[in-house]
Design an enzyme around this catalytic site. Structure first.
Site, PDB file in Angstrom:
ATOM      1  N   CYS A   8       6.983   0.557   1.772  1.00 21.00           N
ATOM      2  CA  CYS A   8       7.695   0.692   3.045  1.00 21.00           C
ATOM      3  C   CYS A   8       6.698   1.151   4.100  1.00 21.00           C
ATOM      4  O   CYS A   8       5.493   0.928   3.950  1.00 21.00           O
ATOM      5  CB  CYS A   8       8.917   1.610   2.917  1.00 21.00           C
ATOM      6  N   ASN A  11       6.312   5.736   3.157  1.00 16.86           N
ATOM      7  CA  ASN A  11       6.321   6.153   1.743  1.00 16.86           C
ATOM      8  C   ASN A  11       6.917   7.553   1.553  1.00 16.86           C
ATOM      9  O   ASN A  11       6.547   8.285   0.640  1.00 16.86           O
ATOM     10  CB  ASN A  11       4.910   6.073   1.121  1.00 16.86           C
ATOM     11  N   CYS A  13      10.576   7.850   2.540  1.00 17.64           N
ATOM     12  CA  CYS A  13      12.034   7.639   2.492  1.00 17.64           C
ATOM     13  C   CYS A  13      12.401   6.498   1.544  1.00 17.64           C
ATOM     14  O   CYS A  13      12.791   6.729   0.395  1.00 17.64           O
ATOM     15  CB  CYS A  13      12.593   7.360   3.889  1.00 17.64           C
ATOM     16  N   ARG A  14      12.285   5.258   2.030  1.00 16.52           N
ATOM     17  CA  ARG A  14      12.813   4.128   1.266  1.00 16.52           C
ATOM     18  C   ARG A  14      12.078   3.849  -0.039  1.00 16.52           C
ATOM     19  O   ARG A  14      12.721   3.697  -1.091  1.00 16.52           O
ATOM     20  CB  ARG A  14      12.812   2.858   2.137  1.00 16.52           C
ATOM     21  N   SER A  15      10.741   3.754   0.009  1.00 18.90           N
ATOM     22  CA  SER A  15      10.045   3.367  -1.226  1.00 18.90           C
ATOM     23  C   SER A  15      10.068   4.449  -2.302  1.00 18.90           C
ATOM     24  O   SER A  15      10.208   4.107  -3.480  1.00 18.90           O
ATOM     25  CB  SER A  15       8.632   2.832  -0.955  1.00 18.90           C
ATOM     26  N   ASP A 124      15.369   1.320   7.826  1.00 16.23           N
ATOM     27  CA  ASP A 124      14.625   2.576   7.913  1.00 16.23           C
ATOM     28  C   ASP A 124      15.569   3.716   8.293  1.00 16.23           C
ATOM     29  O   ASP A 124      16.159   3.706   9.368  1.00 16.23           O
ATOM     30  CB  ASP A 124      13.539   2.398   8.984  1.00 16.23           C
TER      31      ASP A 124
HETATM   32  P1  4NP Z   1      10.024   5.041   5.216  1.00 18.75           P
HETATM   33  O1  4NP Z   1      10.557   5.832   6.530  1.00 18.75           O
HETATM   34  O2  4NP Z   1       9.184   3.902   5.708  1.00 18.75           O
HETATM   35  O3  4NP Z   1      11.278   4.591   4.568  1.00 18.75           O
HETATM   36  O4  4NP Z   1       9.238   6.056   4.411  1.00 18.75           O
HETATM   37  C1  4NP Z   1       9.675   6.279   7.522  1.00 18.75           C
HETATM   38  C2  4NP Z   1       9.034   7.480   7.374  1.00 18.75           C
HETATM   39  C3  4NP Z   1       8.179   7.938   8.355  1.00 18.75           C
HETATM   40  C4  4NP Z   1       7.978   7.183   9.493  1.00 18.75           C
HETATM   41  C5  4NP Z   1       8.620   5.970   9.632  1.00 18.75           C
HETATM   42  C6  4NP Z   1       9.469   5.516   8.636  1.00 18.75           C
HETATM   43  N1  4NP Z   1       7.130   7.665  10.521  1.00 18.75           N
HETATM   44  O5  4NP Z   1       7.022   6.994  11.561  1.00 18.75           O
HETATM   45  O6  4NP Z   1       6.485   8.714  10.350  1.00 18.75           O
END
Ligand code: 4NP
Length: 160
Positions: A8, A11, A13-15, A124
């Site tokens: 993702c 790394n 939240c989703r993954s 997201d």
């Molecule tokens: P993820 O969510 O891609 O599901 O881990 C996010 C976590 C952090 C950020 C964006 C999306 N960020 O911009 O820091």
């Protein structure tokens, strides 16, 4: 051994939620020796961090502990080390394809597509609320269940 890498953006939240759901489903199916799972992000903002507290809490609510995971960035070696790079959304898919090295052997796919869930994005949840994390869990856990079911059925039979 099938090696799966969920990718993702951050790394956190989703993954890691998908990694946790996959590990839990794989262990429950007794396939721990057959399928290996890891996760990473295309960005480096959170490298070394545990998953987002909301992701940890949500997974824990489903009986899955992801608190020990640590974020890492997608690496060139991942394209050879994994059989499939499972991207959380279309944006991630574009980035992962764009960084693909010449010697890549891993397949690059959209997670919900590869899992036979009709494709589409795992949205997201980072700027959203707890409901967003729960909907992520529902998506990645259904996909994890489908991945395990497919593995159990084995490759399609070859007809004479
Ligand atoms: P993820 O969510 O891609 O599901 O881990 C996010 C976590 C952090 C950020 C964006 C999306 N960020 O911009 O820091």
């Amino acid at each position: 051994m099938t090696r799966l890498l969920v990718v993702c953006l951050g790394n956190i939240c989703r993954s890691p939620m998908a990694e946790g759901a996959l590990r839990a489903r794989i262990e429950a199916a007794g396939l721990g020796d057959a399928i290996e799972v890891d996760s990473c992000g295309t960005g480096d903002w959170h490298v070394g961090d545990p998953p987002d507290p909301r992701a940890i809490r949500n997974a824990a609510g489903h009986g899955v502990d992801i608190s020990g995971l640590r974020a890492r960035r997608l690496d060139t070696a991942d394209y050879r080390d994994f059989d499939v790079l499972l991207c959380a959304d279309a944006s991630t898919l574009r980035i992962v394809r764009g960084r693909q090295p010449a010697d890549a052997t891993g397949e690059i796919a959209l997670f919900l597509d590869w899992a036979g869930q009709g494709g589409g994005d795992v949205p997201d949840p980072y700027t959203g609320d707890a409901a967003g994390f729960e909907s992520v869990w529902q998506l990645v856990d259904a996909a994890a269940e489908a991945v395990v079911a497919r593995h159990r059925r084995g490759p399609p039979a070859v007809r004479a």
